[in-house]
Design a protein around this motif. Sequence first.
Motif, PDB file in Angstrom:
ATOM      1  N   GLY A 139       0.829  -1.200   0.000  1.00 24.10           N
ATOM      2  CA  GLY A 139       0.000   0.000   0.000  1.00 24.10           C
ATOM      3  C   GLY A 139       0.860   1.246   0.000  1.00 24.10           C
ATOM      4  N   ARG A 140       0.287   2.324   0.545  1.00 28.00           N
ATOM      5  CA  ARG A 140       1.024   3.583   0.579  1.00 28.00           C
ATOM      6  C   ARG A 140       2.088   3.510   1.671  1.00 28.00           C
ATOM      7  NH1 ARG A 140       1.843   8.474   2.691  1.00 28.00           N
ATOM      8  NH2 ARG A 140       1.866  10.291   1.300  1.00 28.00           N
ATOM      9  N   VAL A 141       3.306   3.968   1.347  1.00 27.36           N
ATOM     10  CA  VAL A 141       4.397   3.969   2.314  1.00 27.36           C
ATOM     11  C   VAL A 141       5.057   5.340   2.335  1.00 27.36           C
ATOM     12  CG1 VAL A 141       4.832   1.493   1.992  1.00 27.36           C
ATOM     13  CG2 VAL A 141       6.128   3.170   0.647  1.00 27.36           C
ATOM     14  N   SER A 142       5.861   5.599   3.336  1.00 25.83           N
ATOM     15  CA  SER A 142       6.614   6.845   3.415  1.00 25.83           C
ATOM     16  C   SER A 142       7.720   6.854   2.371  1.00 25.83           C
ATOM     17  CB  SER A 142       7.220   6.996   4.805  1.00 25.83           C
ATOM     18  OG  SER A 142       8.229   6.005   5.006  1.00 25.83           O
ATOM     19  N   PHE A 143       8.305   8.026   2.155  1.00 26.93           N
ATOM     20  CA  PHE A 143       9.436   8.094   1.241  1.00 26.93           C
ATOM     21  C   PHE A 143      10.598   7.276   1.766  1.00 26.93           C
ATOM     22  CE2 PHE A 143       7.153  11.913  -0.125  1.00 26.93           C
ATOM     23  CZ  PHE A 143       7.219  11.768  -1.499  1.00 26.93           C
ATOM     24  N   ALA A 144      10.812   7.305   3.065  1.00 22.04           N
ATOM     25  CA  ALA A 144      11.901   6.513   3.644  1.00 22.04           C
ATOM     26  C   ALA A 144      11.713   5.034   3.342  1.00 22.04           C
ATOM     27  CB  ALA A 144      11.978   6.752   5.155  1.00 22.04           C
ATOM     28  N   SER A 145      10.475   4.543   3.490  1.00 22.61           N
ATOM     29  CA  SER A 145      10.202   3.133   3.208  1.00 22.61           C
ATOM     30  C   SER A 145      10.289   2.841   1.716  1.00 22.61           C
ATOM     31  CB  SER A 145       8.813   2.764   3.734  1.00 22.61           C
ATOM     32  OG  SER A 145       8.768   2.863   5.140  1.00 22.61           O
ATOM     33  N   LEU A 146       9.829   3.786   0.895  1.00 22.83           N
ATOM     34  CA  LEU A 146       9.928   3.597  -0.552  1.00 22.83           C
ATOM     35  C   LEU A 146      11.382   3.431  -0.971  1.00 22.83           C
ATOM     36  CD1 LEU A 146       8.897   3.596  -3.480  1.00 22.83           C
ATOM     37  CD2 LEU A 146       8.990   6.099  -3.406  1.00 22.83           C
ATOM     38  N   TYR A 147      12.248   4.320  -0.489  1.00 20.81           N
ATOM     39  CA  TYR A 147      13.660   4.224  -0.859  1.00 20.81           C
ATOM     40  C   TYR A 147      14.238   2.874  -0.439  1.00 20.81           C
ATOM     41  CZ  TYR A 147      13.242   9.342  -1.282  1.00 20.81           C
ATOM     42  OH  TYR A 147      12.860  10.621  -1.618  1.00 20.81           O
ATOM     43  N   ALA A 148      13.861   2.411   0.738  1.00 17.96           N
ATOM     44  CA  ALA A 148      14.357   1.117   1.214  1.00 17.96           C
ATOM     45  C   ALA A 148      13.840  -0.019   0.332  1.00 17.96           C
ATOM     46  CB  ALA A 148      13.945   0.895   2.667  1.00 17.96           C
ATOM     47  N   GLU A 149      12.594   0.076  -0.110  1.00 20.14           N
ATOM     48  CA  GLU A 149      12.029  -0.959  -0.975  1.00 20.14           C
ATOM     49  C   GLU A 149      12.704  -0.984  -2.340  1.00 20.14           C
ATOM     50  OE1 GLU A 149      10.047  -3.453  -0.417  1.00 20.14           O
ATOM     51  OE2 GLU A 149       9.870  -2.899   1.684  1.00 20.14           O
ATOM     52  N   VAL A 150      13.043   0.182  -2.867  1.00 19.35           N
ATOM     53  CA  VAL A 150      13.737   0.219  -4.160  1.00 19.35           C
ATOM     54  C   VAL A 150      15.113  -0.417  -4.028  1.00 19.35           C
ATOM     55  CG1 VAL A 150      14.584   1.674  -6.036  1.00 19.35           C
ATOM     56  CG2 VAL A 150      12.458   2.277  -4.875  1.00 19.35           C
ATOM     57  N   GLU A 151      15.808  -0.138  -2.923  1.00 20.62           N
ATOM     58  CA  GLU A 151      17.112  -0.770  -2.712  1.00 20.62           C
ATOM     59  C   GLU A 151      16.967  -2.278  -2.568  1.00 20.62           C
ATOM     60  OE1 GLU A 151      19.706   2.772  -0.535  1.00 20.62           O
ATOM     61  OE2 GLU A 151      18.514   1.403   0.703  1.00 20.62           O
ATOM     62  N   ARG A 152      15.910  -2.722  -1.930  1.00 21.94           N
ATOM     63  CA  ARG A 152      15.674  -4.156  -1.737  1.00 21.94           C
ATOM     64  C   ARG A 152      15.345  -4.845  -3.060  1.00 21.94           C
ATOM     65  NH1 ARG A 152      11.272  -7.456  -1.258  1.00 21.94           N
ATOM     66  NH2 ARG A 152      11.478  -9.273   0.117  1.00 21.94           N
ATOM     67  N   ALA A 153      14.695  -4.133  -3.965  1.00 17.38           N
ATOM     68  CA  ALA A 153      14.218  -4.729  -5.218  1.00 17.38           C
ATOM     69  C   ALA A 153      15.376  -5.008  -6.176  1.00 17.38           C
ATOM     70  CB  ALA A 153      13.208  -3.804  -5.878  1.00 17.38           C
ATOM     71  N   ASP A 154      15.089  -5.856  -7.146  1.00 18.18           N
ATOM     72  CA  ASP A 154      16.036  -6.115  -8.226  1.00 18.18           C
ATOM     73  C   ASP A 154      15.640  -5.385  -9.508  1.00 18.18           C
ATOM     74  OD1 ASP A 154      17.684  -8.055  -6.812  1.00 18.18           O
ATOM     75  OD2 ASP A 154      15.982  -9.418  -6.981  1.00 18.18           O
TER      76      ASP A 154
END
Length: 321
Positions: free
Chosen positions: A202-217
């Motif tokens: 769902g909707r996440v903070s920018f901090a969480s978004l950045y972490a998710e992009v780093e986690r992703a491939d």
Amino acid sequence: GFVRYLRELGYRVSVLVSPGRVREGLFGRIDDPGVQVFGLPQRRIRRWVRRGGLPGSLGVVVTTASKLPARADGRIDYEQVFGTDCTTPVYVVEHDVRDRVDRGVWDPRSITLRQVDYRGARSVVVNPHDFGSVAVTPRSAGPLRFLVVGTLGKGKRAQHRIVDAVRELLGEGERGFEVTVVGKRGVGRLPADVSGMFRVLGRVSFASLYAEVERADVLLTAYEAENADHDFYRTAGTSGNFQLVWGFAKPCVVLREFAPINGLDEDNSILYDGSGGLADGMRRAIALTPTAYARMQHRLQQDAAALADASRRNLAALLVL
């Protein structure tokens, strides 16, 4: 990204932004004494500007032109915001050029994130794909991690395309992947046969978004060539997905028709063809070896650096500070 370019050009920067964006970590990865971030509601920002808060500034960059009022003919009404006595240069970033171009009031000194392809409109291209301190992470050792950023709400055809592609891969016995979805509307109810492959945040903070992009491939997109609403992403504007591609060196799976104008090709991303090709793009992404993935990331970093150099030069030429 705009802050980065201004700092590299030797300016100190004050950022006025809504308090919620500050709390969500929009600038959380920037640690620079030459940058001050102030969380202020838009109403207070407008009042501060109207009361003469700009004389100490060499210039103002408004990063979303649509936040400014327009006159009856469509031109930006600078006087309503900044007053009649303001002599501080104001530069605006347009994210959708269509209305002002259609009405014949387009200003070619407007900033766009890429060169648009709409009725011959010209602009100053400045692509702000810097998110502060980021980790360029290698391909994960386990299942490939796809990330979808944006709205794939109930009834959206993009959701059906992604679900159908996941179902096709599962039918082939392919389970070496997962799909994380970030977006304020989520994905609605997922069919039971594919739901186990999705991780819906769902909707996440920018901090969480950045972490998710780093986690992703790999970033996963589902633009449609035949969808009039998607024409925007290859004509008059761009998508935040591509900003993340450049900023985090993450390849994306993208329909071929949307690749060239956004600077993507077979060397830095996974391009697919046709309405049934999304599964093929995902399949090829899953098959990337760590070496092939690293090579693609390296190319993205090179292209992002070239894009940043061009953007900095374009901004420097525009400024009359």
